[in-house]
Design a protein around this motif. Structure first.
Motif, PDB file in Angstrom:
ATOM      1  N   ALA A 166     -13.251   7.823  21.804  1.00  0.00           N
ATOM      2  CA  ALA A 166     -12.031   8.249  21.732  1.00  0.00           C
ATOM      3  C   ALA A 166     -11.865   9.675  21.174  1.00  0.00           C
ATOM      4  N   SER A 167     -12.838  10.212  20.543  1.00  0.00           N
ATOM      5  CA  SER A 167     -12.385  11.547  19.986  1.00  0.00           C
ATOM      6  C   SER A 167     -13.116  12.801  20.767  1.00  0.00           C
ATOM      7  N   CYS A 168     -14.206  13.041  20.550  1.00  0.00           N
ATOM      8  CA  CYS A 168     -14.696  14.167  21.401  1.00  0.00           C
ATOM      9  C   CYS A 168     -15.171  13.664  22.749  1.00  0.00           C
ATOM     10  N   GLY A 169     -15.475  12.414  22.905  1.00  0.00           N
ATOM     11  CA  GLY A 169     -15.709  11.965  24.294  1.00  0.00           C
ATOM     12  C   GLY A 169     -17.297  12.087  24.519  1.00  0.00           C
TER      13      GLY A 169
ATOM     14  N   ILE B 257       0.974  -1.249   0.155  1.00  0.00           N
ATOM     15  CA  ILE B 257      -0.064   0.027  -0.061  1.00  0.00           C
ATOM     16  C   ILE B 257       0.783   1.126   0.158  1.00  0.00           C
ATOM     17  N   THR B 258       0.648   2.219  -0.683  1.00  0.00           N
ATOM     18  CA  THR B 258       1.194   3.455  -1.031  1.00  0.00           C
ATOM     19  C   THR B 258      -0.098   4.551  -0.670  1.00  0.00           C
ATOM     20  N   ILE B 259       0.310   5.606   0.303  1.00  0.00           N
ATOM     21  CA  ILE B 259      -0.997   6.484   0.094  1.00  0.00           C
ATOM     22  C   ILE B 259      -0.527   7.981  -0.009  1.00  0.00           C
ATOM     23  N   PHE B 260      -0.898   8.616  -0.997  1.00  0.00           N
ATOM     24  CA  PHE B 260      -0.447  10.159  -1.214  1.00  0.00           C
ATOM     25  C   PHE B 260      -1.167  10.944  -0.382  1.00  0.00           C
ATOM     26  N   GLY B 261      -0.555  11.833   0.290  1.00  0.00           N
ATOM     27  CA  GLY B 261      -1.511  12.936   0.805  1.00  0.00           C
ATOM     28  C   GLY B 261      -0.996  14.403   0.414  1.00  0.00           C
ATOM     29  N   ALA B 262      -1.961  15.329   0.207  1.00  0.00           N
ATOM     30  CA  ALA B 262      -1.253  16.678  -0.138  1.00  0.00           C
ATOM     31  C   ALA B 262      -0.736  17.404   1.156  1.00  0.00           C
ATOM     32  N   GLU B 263      -1.491  17.171   2.150  1.00  0.00           N
ATOM     33  CA  GLU B 263      -0.991  17.612   3.463  1.00  0.00           C
ATOM     34  C   GLU B 263       0.245  17.135   4.068  1.00  0.00           C
ATOM     35  N   PRO B 264       1.112  17.756   4.387  1.00  0.00           N
ATOM     36  CA  PRO B 264       2.376  17.295   5.079  1.00  0.00           C
ATOM     37  C   PRO B 264       2.340  16.733   6.456  1.00  0.00           C
ATOM     38  N   ARG B 265       1.509  15.772   6.651  1.00  0.00           N
ATOM     39  CA  ARG B 265       1.346  15.255   7.962  1.00  0.00           C
ATOM     40  C   ARG B 265       0.494  13.985   7.865  1.00  0.00           C
ATOM     41  N   VAL B 266       0.409  13.326   9.128  1.00  0.00           N
ATOM     42  CA  VAL B 266      -0.039  12.002   9.232  1.00  0.00           C
ATOM     43  C   VAL B 266      -1.690  12.236   9.060  1.00  0.00           C
TER      44      VAL B 266
ATOM     45  N   ILE C 214      -5.947  14.802  17.809  1.00  0.00           N
ATOM     46  CA  ILE C 214      -7.031  14.586  16.854  1.00  0.00           C
ATOM     47  C   ILE C 214      -6.344  13.831  15.691  1.00  0.00           C
ATOM     48  N   ILE C 215      -5.033  13.213  16.021  1.00  0.00           N
ATOM     49  CA  ILE C 215      -4.495  12.292  15.142  1.00  0.00           C
ATOM     50  C   ILE C 215      -5.072  10.926  15.166  1.00  0.00           C
TER      51      ILE C 215
END
Lengths: 113, 831
Positions: free
Chosen positions: B462-465, B33-42, B62-63
């Motif tokens: 696990a996110s907003c609770g 698997i290869t994932i391309f993302g425009a944003e420079p982050r996970v 929020i990661i």
């Protein structure tokens, strides 16, 4: 000076951080002088609006104090009870200049009989 | 040759990564698997950007998948390098950097682009959208720099939909003066009816936002950068930042240029396959059955169908019914389905003006077709579940609007566990992460028996609770009594999301030795805690690091700070220690003299066999203590979460029934334990025979002397909830009594929550556990005993003596005094 608008009540370093000290007014209501974590100074009449507990002995957190008798939290800024509780204690104008605490003469003497 | 097919994913957002997760869950070895993302982050949770803007969460919070996830699953992440072209003939994609990568399967998860209204000035610096973390950073920077003359900064948000209002809320919390410009007459008109929209508008206005509905933007004005927005009616609103949040459009440029079938979005079948069998598409960029979706929930279903299709399982995606929640703290808004009314639609409406509640459920032919809730959205999931299942609601129609608890027949006392039990398996529990009840239950069945385990297992809550309560109810439903203990593990107080146990563990693990360090390390929500967590933290620190922690007197309750008991008139009561309840004529004389000298208004014999002097002024405390010290007496700690008294009967020395020297043993016990700070007050008693005149069976630690030795009793309480002690064990010698007592106290000190008496603590952990630690494990007992004595070496110092010698004297003095008629109006430093 008797006529001064602001009364000098001592150096601010005499107040414990996140604590308070008392200022009795002869024939009047005792005042509590509070010192918050970020160094601000506030003054309230030293009587919780609930059962007159000595607010000066409460735990100071952020800009409020929790009364030692029944855990009411009172805003140091407005004197209003916070949360579900209703009530208000008079706020006395106070300022710090040159490391000394000044309290407004008029309001400090107001409760005096 | 065993070369796995290569899956290339364009888009490192919520849809792309979720689809990859679903594929890995089915067959982790199927693809490279290869994932391309425009944003420079996970990969992060885009719908949680609102709390980041509002300052309630950080980016780390929020990661969704951190770098380790990519590595662990062998995924190559190409971030910050967007794909610019797809060549379907050669099955390759090219990135902006020029890199070209071949694929066997291609997945488009390009999401959507914010719609920019074509007005003059739309390209000025300071016009931003609300789509990614860079946008949030720009907004935060604008809020920080304020207005042109150093005053409060102004922001205009164009668009009063979900996204626009969340942006406005965040900017407002960041200290900006915010104006919302909305073209339609009702805010969030796609989700809310007029009544709910009105309530929302008024609430936002009361929070200081300016809401202009029916307002059409003519131009964004500014010279070189944004200075304001001009409306078509001529009004001009100054602004240093303009957020464009009028809507989103599927991002389809790449697909179009590659010649794929594109309508409003990239057209896909029921397993998310595009017009090219080797190309899939998922998320906001697709059009399925004529529908495009701009919300997160449909994405979860799409990803499941996509992954099933890839492993040849038939699970067609059938479209989604969506629901909406507004993430603006303190405002609860929920809507689902169709509320436009129309033929055969019946409205059921409940309004409670005082509480600011509006609920409307739209019913057609005994089935719910839509719901709008404002102010109280607790039943949103239930209505939504009924709607999706198309349940016949004829039987509960009368009570429907009052919510699930009432309609299910339980009235106000309905059991929340029954409520979650009644939800269907597809009912959505966690909207942020798209987790259904079935998934949560499977996770619990798989061994996740705590809230934390569920959170890490399936990400529910696990996110907003906001669904934490639902998840806890599901745990209770699945595990029954087994979960009863866990449900007590609430956060310490509203300043933190950590439990008492979490905090204590962190104090040891991270070697935290002062309160600010704990608050920093555990990201306390408040600047300096509250009157509930501060005393607890101070205790946990002193217990964990005897002699090393930094004591904070301002985090002690007044009694422990003043070493006396505050009374309702603000005076104090003073109780000197009387070892084992034994005194002497000399001590009594000194107490009588002190009572006279300091005008005690009452002298009272306490329940703990000593004397209490009432009505002592705080200024007099150091002197009365000096006088009592001079007669050989020390603080009785009658004011502390500490060892109070050891109550005794006269025992074998005098009593004809006595079996052992209970008085002497009481004195030894008190001399060993005095001065020890505890989670709560702690009382001990020693009775010389089973007649139990010292009432040892309602003490925290009771000793009953018998002919053969000593019965040790624990967990008694004579307070509001009367509880008799449990028998811990029987021992033979006085030394054993002292060792077991020290070990028991230390276990209680280290493991009970602050303000837990021994009774509720033992009820929670179970007597068997305490027996195992204190009785069965001889080595463990010796370790606990040793730790207790180590702590006592720092604590057995009379606090009264220190104060009498002048320590912290300002605590007992006024800062100044005002005498209106005296020559000097103010006496500074008056004692």
């Amino acid at each position: 000076m008797v006529t001064a608008e602001w009364l000098d009540i001592g150096p601010v370093d005499q107040l414990p951080v996140m604590g308070a000290r008392t200022l009795p007014v002869q024939g009047g209501e005792e005042i509590a002088i509070f010192h918050t974590a970020n160094g601000d100074v506030y003054a309230l009449i030293n009587k919780c609006p609930h059962r007159q507990g000595p607010l000066s002995q409460g735990i100071v957190h952020d800009t409020s104090v929790t009364c030692p008798l029944h855990n009411w939290s009172i805003s140091l800024v407005t004197g209003e009870a916070l949360g579900e509780d209703k009530g208000c204690v008079p706020v006395i104008p106070v300022k710090v200049e040159g490391g000394r605490i000044f309290i407004s003469r008029k309001e400090a003497l107001q409760g005096q009989r | 040759m065993n070369r796995k097919p290569h899956l290339v994913v364009i888009g490192n957002g919520m849809a792309g990564c979720r689809a990859v997760e679903e594929i890995l869950a089915r067959d982790p070895g199927k693809f490279r698997i290869t994932i391309f993302g425009a944003e420079p982050r996970v990969n992060y949770n885009r719908i949680m950007l609102s709390p980041v803007l509002a300052g309630e969460k950080s980016f780390e919070d929020i990661i969704i998948n951190d770098a380790a996830w990519y590595a662990d699953n062998g995924i190559t992440l190409v971030s910050g390098d967007p794909v610019v072209a797809i060549d379907r003939a050669s099955r390759t994609v090219s990135a902006k950097s020029g890199a070209t990568v071949g694929y066997d399967k291609l997945m488009l998860a390009t999401g959507s682009d914010p719609f920019i209204i074509p007005v003059p000035g739309k390209d000025l610096p300071g016009v931003v959208t609300f789509r990614d973390l860079d946008d949030v950073d720009k907004m935060l920077a604008a809020a920080k720099s304020g207005g042109p003359n150093g005053e409060q900064g102004s922001a205009v948000v164009i668009g009063g939909g979900l996204l626009g209002l969340e942006a406005a809320h965040g900017l407002s919390l960041q200290g900006m003066k915010v104006t919302v410009i909305h073209l339609m007459p009702t805010l969030m008109e796609r989700q809310l009816d007029e009544a709910a929209g009105w309530l929302l508008k008024h609430e936002l206005e009361s929070r200081g936002q300016v809401i202009l509905t029916g307002a059409d933007t003519a131009e964004i004005v500014g010279n070189g950068k944004v200075e304001g927005v001009r409306l078509k009616d001529g009004r001009e609103i100054p602004a240093s930042i303009v957020v464009m949040a009028v809507g989103i459009r599927p991002s389809t440029t790449l697909a179009k240029e590659a010649g794929l079938a594109v309508g409003r979005g990239i057209q896909v079948d029921d397993h998310m396959v595009t017009s090219d069998a080797n190309v899939l598409a998922v998320g906001e960029c697709v059009e399925h059955d004529g529908n495009v979706y701009g919300l997160v929930a449909p994405l979860w279903d799409m990803c499941r169908s996509l992954a099933d299709g890839l492993v040849d399982t038939i699970n067609p995606y059938r479209g989604s019914v969506t629901s909406t929640k507004l993430k603006v703290s303190g405002i609860d808004v929920f809507s689902a389905g169709d509320f436009s009314g129309g033929e055969g639609a019946e409205d059921i409406v409940l309004r409670d003006a005082t509480r600011g509640i509006y609920k409307r459920v739209i019913v057609k032919q005994d089935r719910i077709v839509g719901a709008v809730l404002y102010g109280d959205t607790a039943d949103g999931n239930w209505y939504f579940d009924l709607l999706k299942r198309q349940d016949d609601i004829a039987d509960i129609r009368d009570a429907l609007i009052f919510g699930q608890a009432f309609a299910s027949g339980g009235g106000a006392s309905a059991n929340p566990i029954d409520a979650v039990a009644a939800l269907s398996d597809d009912a959505e529990i966690c909207g942020c992460n798209g987790v259904s009840k079935g998934t949560v239950m499977a996770c619990i069945d798989g061994g996740a028996h705590t809230l934390d385990a569920v959170r890490s297992g399936c990400k529910a809550s696990a996110s907003c609770g906001s669904c934490t309560g639902l998840v806890e109810n599901l745990l209770a439903f699945a595990l029954g009594d087994e979960f009863a203990g866990e449900r007590d593990s609430k956060p310490m107080c509203k300043c933190t999301s950590f439990t008492h146990e979490d905090v204590r563990a962190a104090i040891l693990e991270k070697e935290l030795k002062e309160i600010p360090a704990v608050m920093q390390a555990l990201s306390w929500h408040t600047p300096d805690g509250c009157s509930s967590c501060r005393p607890a933290l101070n205790y946990y620190l002193l217990c964990a690091w005897p002699g090393e922690h930094i004591e904070d007197p301002q985090s002690r309750f007044v009694n422990e700070r003043m070493h006396a008991n505050i009374q309702k008139d603000g005076t104090y009561s003073v109780v000197p220690r009387m070892w084992g309840g034994v005194t002497t004529p000399n001590e009594l004389r000194a107490i009588a003299d002190a009572a006279d000298k300091y005008q005690a208004r009452l002298v009272k014999v306490t329940g703990g066999q000593r004397l209490d002097l009432f009505g002592i002024k705080k200024e007099d405390l150091p002197s009365i203590w000096a006088d009592l010290n001079a007669a050989g007496m020390v603080s009785g700690h009658a004011y502390g979460k500490a060892l109070r008294t050891v109550k005794t009967c006269v025992g074998s020395e005098w009593c004809r029934f006595g079996t052992q020297d209970s008085t002497g043993l009481g004195i030894k016990t008190e001399q060993m334990t005095w001065g020890s700070w505890m989670p709560h007050k702690f009382k001990i008693a020693v009775s010389g025979c089973p007649r139990n005149c010292a009432e040892a069976t309602i003490k925290d630690f009771g000793i009953i002397c018998v002919d053969s030795g000593y019965q040790l009793l624990v967990g008694g309480n004579g307070g509001i909830h009367l509880r008799g002690t449990d028998l811990l064990c029987t021992v033979e010698t006085e030394q054993q009594v002292l060792d077991y007592c020290a070990a028991f106290i230390q276990l209680y000190r280290e493991e009970a929550r602050y303000l837990d008496r021994t009774a509720p603590w033992i009820e929670r952990v179970g007597l068997d556990y305490v027996k195992q630690r204190i009785v069965d494990d001889a080595q463990g007992r010796a370790v606990l005993t040793a730790r207790f004595h180590h702590a006592q070496s720092f604590l057995q110092k009379d606090p009264w003596a220190a104060r009498a010698a002048g320590e912290e004297k300002e605590l007992h003095q006024h800062i100044a005094e005002i005498r209106p008629f005296a020559p000097n109006l103010v006496t500074v430093g008056a004692a």
